[in-house]
Design a protein around this motif. Sequence first.
Motif, PDB file in Angstrom:
ATOM      1  N   ASN A 167     -40.987  10.569 108.323  1.00 60.80           N
ATOM      2  CA  ASN A 167     -39.638  10.853 108.572  1.00 60.80           C
ATOM      3  C   ASN A 167     -38.627  11.152 107.351  1.00 60.80           C
ATOM      4  O   ASN A 167     -37.856  11.843 107.709  1.00 60.80           O
ATOM      5  CB  ASN A 167     -39.193   9.336 109.244  1.00 60.80           C
ATOM      6  N   ASP A 168     -39.080  10.351 106.420  1.00 59.19           N
ATOM      7  CA  ASP A 168     -38.019  11.115 105.009  1.00 59.19           C
ATOM      8  C   ASP A 168     -38.531  12.489 104.895  1.00 59.19           C
ATOM      9  O   ASP A 168     -37.381  13.138 104.545  1.00 59.19           O
ATOM     10  CB  ASP A 168     -38.780  10.284 104.009  1.00 59.19           C
ATOM     11  N   ILE A 169     -39.597  12.789 105.015  1.00 54.63           N
ATOM     12  CA  ILE A 169     -40.036  14.134 104.575  1.00 54.63           C
ATOM     13  C   ILE A 169     -39.381  14.934 105.733  1.00 54.63           C
ATOM     14  O   ILE A 169     -38.860  16.142 105.393  1.00 54.63           O
ATOM     15  CB  ILE A 169     -41.790  14.622 104.672  1.00 54.63           C
ATOM     16  N   ARG A 170     -39.229  14.835 106.879  1.00 58.85           N
ATOM     17  CA  ARG A 170     -38.775  15.404 107.834  1.00 58.85           C
ATOM     18  C   ARG A 170     -37.383  15.760 107.919  1.00 58.85           C
ATOM     19  O   ARG A 170     -36.684  16.712 108.019  1.00 58.85           O
ATOM     20  CB  ARG A 170     -39.285  14.841 109.337  1.00 58.85           C
ATOM     21  N   GLN A 171     -36.668  14.492 107.247  1.00 61.61           N
ATOM     22  CA  GLN A 171     -35.201  14.580 107.165  1.00 61.61           C
ATOM     23  C   GLN A 171     -34.756  15.578 106.112  1.00 61.61           C
ATOM     24  O   GLN A 171     -33.835  16.020 106.045  1.00 61.61           O
ATOM     25  CB  GLN A 171     -34.798  13.082 106.575  1.00 61.61           C
ATOM     26  N   VAL A 172     -35.593  15.558 104.999  1.00 64.64           N
ATOM     27  CA  VAL A 172     -35.504  16.407 103.895  1.00 64.64           C
ATOM     28  C   VAL A 172     -35.698  17.804 104.383  1.00 64.64           C
ATOM     29  O   VAL A 172     -34.651  18.670 103.882  1.00 64.64           O
ATOM     30  CB  VAL A 172     -36.448  16.116 102.848  1.00 64.64           C
ATOM     31  N   GLU A 173     -36.495  18.170 104.930  1.00 64.75           N
ATOM     32  CA  GLU A 173     -36.852  19.372 105.538  1.00 64.75           C
ATOM     33  C   GLU A 173     -35.691  20.014 106.411  1.00 64.75           C
ATOM     34  O   GLU A 173     -35.254  21.100 106.279  1.00 64.75           O
ATOM     35  CB  GLU A 173     -38.040  19.395 106.256  1.00 64.75           C
ATOM     36  N   ALA A 223     -25.306  19.029  99.128  1.00 60.26           N
ATOM     37  CA  ALA A 223     -25.055  17.530  98.680  1.00 60.26           C
ATOM     38  C   ALA A 223     -25.887  16.802  99.464  1.00 60.26           C
ATOM     39  O   ALA A 223     -26.440  15.584  99.025  1.00 60.26           O
ATOM     40  CB  ALA A 223     -23.706  16.897  98.458  1.00 60.26           C
ATOM     41  N   GLN A 224     -25.886  16.718 101.010  1.00 64.26           N
ATOM     42  CA  GLN A 224     -26.500  15.929 101.714  1.00 64.26           C
ATOM     43  C   GLN A 224     -28.181  16.087 101.540  1.00 64.26           C
ATOM     44  O   GLN A 224     -28.766  15.137 101.463  1.00 64.26           O
ATOM     45  CB  GLN A 224     -26.131  16.227 103.330  1.00 64.26           C
ATOM     46  N   ALA A 225     -28.575  17.164 101.517  1.00 69.97           N
ATOM     47  CA  ALA A 225     -29.794  17.595 101.308  1.00 69.97           C
ATOM     48  C   ALA A 225     -30.302  17.100 100.004  1.00 69.97           C
ATOM     49  O   ALA A 225     -31.551  16.526  99.868  1.00 69.97           O
ATOM     50  CB  ALA A 225     -30.168  19.083 101.213  1.00 69.97           C
ATOM     51  N   LYS A 226     -29.659  17.004  98.973  1.00 70.69           N
ATOM     52  CA  LYS A 226     -29.942  16.528  97.611  1.00 70.69           C
ATOM     53  C   LYS A 226     -30.185  15.089  97.870  1.00 70.69           C
ATOM     54  O   LYS A 226     -31.215  14.467  97.187  1.00 70.69           O
ATOM     55  CB  LYS A 226     -29.099  16.784  96.633  1.00 70.69           C
ATOM     56  N   ASN A 227     -29.385  14.407  98.348  1.00 72.04           N
ATOM     57  CA  ASN A 227     -29.400  12.961  98.828  1.00 72.04           C
ATOM     58  C   ASN A 227     -30.477  12.671  99.381  1.00 72.04           C
ATOM     59  O   ASN A 227     -31.271  11.741  99.253  1.00 72.04           O
ATOM     60  CB  ASN A 227     -27.989  12.414  99.533  1.00 72.04           C
ATOM     61  N   GLN A 228     -30.969  13.243 100.771  1.00 70.70           N
ATOM     62  CA  GLN A 228     -32.056  13.067 101.360  1.00 70.70           C
ATOM     63  C   GLN A 228     -33.439  13.299 100.359  1.00 70.70           C
ATOM     64  O   GLN A 228     -34.225  12.450 100.558  1.00 70.70           O
ATOM     65  CB  GLN A 228     -32.282  14.212 102.441  1.00 70.70           C
ATOM     66  N   TYR A 229     -33.309  14.089  99.721  1.00 76.56           N
ATOM     67  CA  TYR A 229     -34.439  14.749  98.889  1.00 76.56           C
ATOM     68  C   TYR A 229     -34.799  13.290  97.841  1.00 76.56           C
ATOM     69  O   TYR A 229     -35.530  12.706  97.792  1.00 76.56           O
ATOM     70  CB  TYR A 229     -34.085  15.981  98.056  1.00 76.56           C
ATOM     71  N   ALA A 230     -33.543  12.903  97.254  1.00 80.30           N
ATOM     72  CA  ALA A 230     -33.649  11.705  96.377  1.00 80.30           C
ATOM     73  C   ALA A 230     -34.118  10.695  96.950  1.00 80.30           C
ATOM     74  O   ALA A 230     -34.859   9.871  96.485  1.00 80.30           O
ATOM     75  CB  ALA A 230     -32.214  11.485  95.756  1.00 80.30           C
TER      76      ALA A 230
END
Length: 82
Positions: A6-12, A42-49
């Motif tokens: 789920n974390d990976i999918r959200q980042v993607e 910024a949201q993508a960076k937060n999801q990535y982190a």
Amino acid sequence: MSEPFNDIRQVEMAIKAAQRMVGQATMSMDADQLEAATDALAQAKNQYANALSHATGVDDKFFEFSSELIERLDHQLTEAKE
């Protein structure tokens, strides 16, 4: 076990959304679109982190690729704003 997926999918999904918004904003050079693209990135960076902090080590290539994409998008936005 499904949480890392789920974390990976959200980042993607966040990176794909940022890519679309950055592309549109840099083509139009509209100030509002540039700001929206900045927020999406910024949201993508937060999801990535967040996902990276939960990483198990099996997703190293995904995180490396995602990091490079985020860097390119960041550079593209910076260039457009100058």
